[in-house]
Design an enzyme around this catalytic site. Sequence first.
Site, PDB file in Angstrom:
ATOM      1  N   THR A 104     -62.113  47.833  33.284  1.00  0.00           N
ATOM      2  CA  THR A 104     -62.355  46.383  34.085  1.00  0.00           C
ATOM      3  C   THR A 104     -62.831  46.310  35.924  1.00  0.00           C
ATOM      4  O   THR A 104     -62.140  47.227  36.613  1.00  0.00           O
ATOM      5  CB  THR A 104     -61.448  45.822  33.811  1.00  0.00           C
ATOM      6  N   TRP A 118     -61.701  18.972  37.683  1.00  0.00           N
ATOM      7  CA  TRP A 118     -62.329  20.235  37.939  1.00  0.00           C
ATOM      8  C   TRP A 118     -63.298  20.417  38.057  1.00  0.00           C
ATOM      9  O   TRP A 118     -64.495  19.503  37.523  1.00  0.00           O
ATOM     10  CB  TRP A 118     -61.675  20.609  36.320  1.00  0.00           C
TER      11      TRP A 118
END
Length: 538
Positions: free
Chosen positions: A185, A441
Amino acid sequence: MKGDMQRWKPNVASIIEHAKELHPTTEIVSRMISGEIHRTNYDEVCVRARKLASALEKDGYKKGDVLATLALNTYRHLEMYFGISGMGAVTHTLNFRLHPEQAVYIINHAEDKIIFCELPFIPILEALKDQLKTVEKYVILCDESEMPESTLENTISYEEYIKDGDEDYKWPALEDDAACALCYTSGTTGNPKGVLYSHKSNIYHATSAYAALTIDKDDCILMVVPMFHVLAWGIPYFGPMTGNKLVMPGMGMEGDSLYELIDKEGVNSTFGVPTVWMQLLAYCRENNKVLDSVKNTIIGGSALSLAMLKEFDEVHDVNVIHAWGMTEMSPLGTTNLPTKEMETMNKDEKYAIQLKQGRPVFGVELKITDDNGNDLPSDGEAYGHLMVRGPWILQKYFKAENDAVDEEGWFDTGDISSIDKEGYMTIVDRAKDVIKTGGEWISSIDLENAAVGHPEIAEACVVGVPHPKWDERPIMFVVTNSGDKLEKDNILDFLSSKVAKWWLPDEIIFLKELPHGATGKLLKFDLREEYKNLLIDK
Ligand code: AMP
């Protein structure tokens, strides 16, 4: 009580054998480094994969050995996918854009014994070779006559290496759950982590993926998504399963090269990340070209923007299929296919659905949880940590001691999402990129996508930086089409009609280009670090 069916020992080599048997003359087209077009077919790819497997065995390589590729999307890479894994070794795909330190770490951690290397990448390995502890041999992906001078030791050309391999090689039976391929990754912090796929998981994934993407036997696929990143989304497996003509761009990722391949080869399905399509669309815009042959484009890896969706639909009449997944998921998790209901919707309604990351493909379960691990409702309103589980999702990272999943098998994707009643999942942000301001958010992805709707903006990146009053506030980095700066108020006015006022960035900074990682994703970490005091010092 056990079922009475045959005990299946999968080997991905059965896929290329199937393609040889049923689609022997279907073409595999590759743009080589010279720019030349190379043509082969499934019959030849299968025979050459057998020769490679046999050559590896003769050379002493065994099941479980990890053999790396530092290669582009071409027919040779396809042969290696089957030749290496099919003989029981592990195909470890390396990304040529990796930071040298990460490349050394990954090669040593994987214990790669051979690196199959493309000619232009030899200098990368020459610079690293003294730090590579396990590599015994470098096989250069070229003819014998093309072998260059090199400081690498123990090199051989690929064609020389497979020359005496057995054309009638028989693939071995592999143990249940045998390892097949390895990808790391692209972590922005800490060491990269390996994901070790099995033959079984890759075959399950491929069969589910082509069904979920409604791939047809006659589709001609432009495989732009690199074979060094999450096994090119499974195309090297499901393409030969289905019998698709595959078109592979090699180094030629610019708009003009891609357009030429699409046009000349009759491509009707394309797979890639938004940054590549930005270049292709810009080329078409500037040269009055239309993607006549293309029916579907599958876009994933980063969020699809409304501007890109509209351009594909309205200018090119291309159906966009938004998809989401990750290295840990082989990668496919969700796809957003056209539905019957969409046919009667107006464009805005249809686009609103198409921008979602889609519904889970069969085999993948999704749920969202709050910070304490409690399940949240799939009502389209609640958003939280996206958790996944399924047969092609990892259990643990390569060589890790502990599982990467909880006791019920759920893996935390690191994405923040909502799921609606119809099962559509929408990514709000990466958990580490979401901007927390005054207890609320802000989605950096939504702000970026709103910004690229501006006719003068080519690309945008939003990060949250510390703010003395609000904890964090968004700042936006912008690359314009012309390269010139715009009036900041012009951008803010434009954004005001798209997002809530409190989402508007506190600062807009113009850059010539944005930093992208090895797989085309925006590298927000460095920008966040560099500008972390911007609003504090103000
Ligand atoms: P990688 O493992 O490098 O392929 O990265 C996986 C991550 O890319 C996911 O966890 C998401 O954060 C992001 N990603 C992939 N596809 C999409 C998409 N369609 N929209 C938004 N983010 C995506």
